[in-house]
Design a protein around this motif. Structure first.
Motif, PDB file in Angstrom:
ATOM      1  N   LEU A  61     -25.504  12.862 -14.099  1.00 42.29           N
ATOM      2  CA  LEU A  61     -25.548  13.872 -13.044  1.00 42.29           C
ATOM      3  C   LEU A  61     -26.744  13.681 -12.118  1.00 42.29           C
ATOM      4  O   LEU A  61     -26.622  13.833 -10.901  1.00 42.29           O
ATOM      5  N   THR A  62     -27.884  13.330 -12.677  1.00 41.24           N
ATOM      6  CA  THR A  62     -29.080  13.123 -11.859  1.00 41.24           C
ATOM      7  C   THR A  62     -28.857  12.002 -10.852  1.00 41.24           C
ATOM      8  O   THR A  62     -29.249  12.121  -9.684  1.00 41.24           O
ATOM      9  N   LYS A  63     -28.198  10.937 -11.269  1.00 45.21           N
ATOM     10  CA  LYS A  63     -27.921   9.821 -10.356  1.00 45.21           C
ATOM     11  C   LYS A  63     -27.077  10.249  -9.167  1.00 45.21           C
ATOM     12  O   LYS A  63     -27.401   9.942  -8.025  1.00 45.21           O
ATOM     13  N   ILE A  64     -25.981  10.943  -9.425  1.00 43.44           N
ATOM     14  CA  ILE A  64     -25.090  11.316  -8.316  1.00 43.44           C
ATOM     15  C   ILE A  64     -25.725  12.395  -7.442  1.00 43.44           C
ATOM     16  O   ILE A  64     -25.560  12.393  -6.221  1.00 43.44           O
ATOM     17  N   ILE A  65     -26.495  13.287  -8.032  1.00 42.37           N
ATOM     18  CA  ILE A  65     -27.187  14.308  -7.239  1.00 42.37           C
ATOM     19  C   ILE A  65     -28.166  13.642  -6.281  1.00 42.37           C
ATOM     20  O   ILE A  65     -28.189  13.939  -5.086  1.00 42.37           O
ATOM     21  N   LYS A  66     -28.973  12.710  -6.784  1.00 41.88           N
ATOM     22  CA  LYS A  66     -29.939  11.996  -5.937  1.00 41.88           C
ATOM     23  C   LYS A  66     -29.225  11.191  -4.851  1.00 41.88           C
ATOM     24  O   LYS A  66     -29.669  11.138  -3.710  1.00 41.88           O
ATOM     25  N   CYS A  67     -28.114  10.568  -5.210  1.00 36.90           N
ATOM     26  CA  CYS A  67     -27.336   9.787  -4.250  1.00 36.90           C
ATOM     27  C   CYS A  67     -26.832  10.677  -3.109  1.00 36.90           C
ATOM     28  O   CYS A  67     -26.931  10.313  -1.935  1.00 36.90           O
ATOM     29  N   VAL A  68     -26.312  11.835  -3.446  1.00 30.62           N
ATOM     30  CA  VAL A  68     -25.817  12.773  -2.434  1.00 30.62           C
ATOM     31  C   VAL A  68     -26.979  13.282  -1.577  1.00 30.62           C
ATOM     32  O   VAL A  68     -26.856  13.385  -0.351  1.00 30.62           O
ATOM     33  N   GLU A  69     -28.104  13.575  -2.207  1.00 29.57           N
ATOM     34  CA  GLU A  69     -29.266  14.056  -1.454  1.00 29.57           C
ATOM     35  C   GLU A  69     -29.738  13.005  -0.452  1.00 29.57           C
ATOM     36  O   GLU A  69     -30.029  13.332   0.707  1.00 29.57           O
ATOM     37  N   ILE A  70     -29.793  11.761  -0.878  1.00 29.08           N
ATOM     38  CA  ILE A  70     -30.224  10.688   0.019  1.00 29.08           C
ATOM     39  C   ILE A  70     -29.222  10.504   1.154  1.00 29.08           C
ATOM     40  O   ILE A  70     -29.595  10.378   2.320  1.00 29.08           O
ATOM     41  N   ALA A  71     -27.937  10.507   0.834  1.00 24.77           N
ATOM     42  CA  ALA A  71     -26.895  10.291   1.841  1.00 24.77           C
ATOM     43  C   ALA A  71     -26.847  11.410   2.873  1.00 24.77           C
ATOM     44  O   ALA A  71     -26.602  11.161   4.052  1.00 24.77           O
ATOM     45  N   THR A  72     -27.090  12.641   2.440  1.00 23.72           N
ATOM     46  CA  THR A  72     -27.006  13.777   3.360  1.00 23.72           C
ATOM     47  C   THR A  72     -28.359  14.147   3.968  1.00 23.72           C
ATOM     48  O   THR A  72     -28.412  14.920   4.920  1.00 23.72           O
ATOM     49  N   GLY A  73     -29.426  13.628   3.389  1.00 23.14           N
ATOM     50  CA  GLY A  73     -30.753  13.962   3.888  1.00 23.14           C
ATOM     51  C   GLY A  73     -31.165  15.381   3.588  1.00 23.14           C
ATOM     52  O   GLY A  73     -31.993  15.963   4.280  1.00 23.14           O
ATOM     53  N   SER A  74     -30.585  15.955   2.529  1.00 26.97           N
ATOM     54  CA  SER A  74     -30.925  17.337   2.173  1.00 26.97           C
ATOM     55  C   SER A  74     -31.181  17.460   0.683  1.00 26.97           C
ATOM     56  O   SER A  74     -30.815  16.579  -0.094  1.00 26.97           O
TER      57      SER A  74
END
Length: 109
Positions: A61-74
């Motif tokens: 979960l931490t991996k995908i959360i960080k990935c989404v945060e980086i991709a969206t900039g939020s």
């Protein structure tokens, strides 16, 4: 997400207390449909049945959360430990909405 993936079905019961397997299936199907987060996971992480212990679930979960945060900039207000425990479904659902946004606006991330 319903416009991106056909399964798993995004039923109210599952969204009220999303189990880990449900979340894993959503991430996997979103990646297959859009290419978002392709290559983020490898080996046993690709099969939800092989992710059994709490630490493995937290890492996934931490991996995908960080990935989404980086991709969206939020920053996403979500705590993986609470997600694994089935708590704070409103934050989990907000994350799923961000996943859909990231997958449709940054598919090659």
């Amino acid at each position: 997400l319903g416009a991106i993936i056909r399964r798993p079905k995004l039923t109210p019961a599952l969204l009220q207390k999303p189990p880990f397997r449900f979340l894993h299936d959503i991430v996997t199907e979103t990646t297959k449909a859009t290419g978002f987060a392709d290559g983020l996971y490898e080996g046993d992480e690709l099969q939800s049945a092989k992710i059994k212990d709490k630490d493995s679930k937290l890492n996934y979960l931490t991996k995908i959360i960080k990935c989404v945060e980086i991709a969206t900039g939020s920053t996403i207000q979500i705590r993986p430990g609470k997600v694994v425990a089935g708590l704070e479904p409103e934050n989990t659902n907000a994350f799923l909405q961000m996943l859909a946004t990231a997958a449709t606006t940054c598919p090659d991330s």
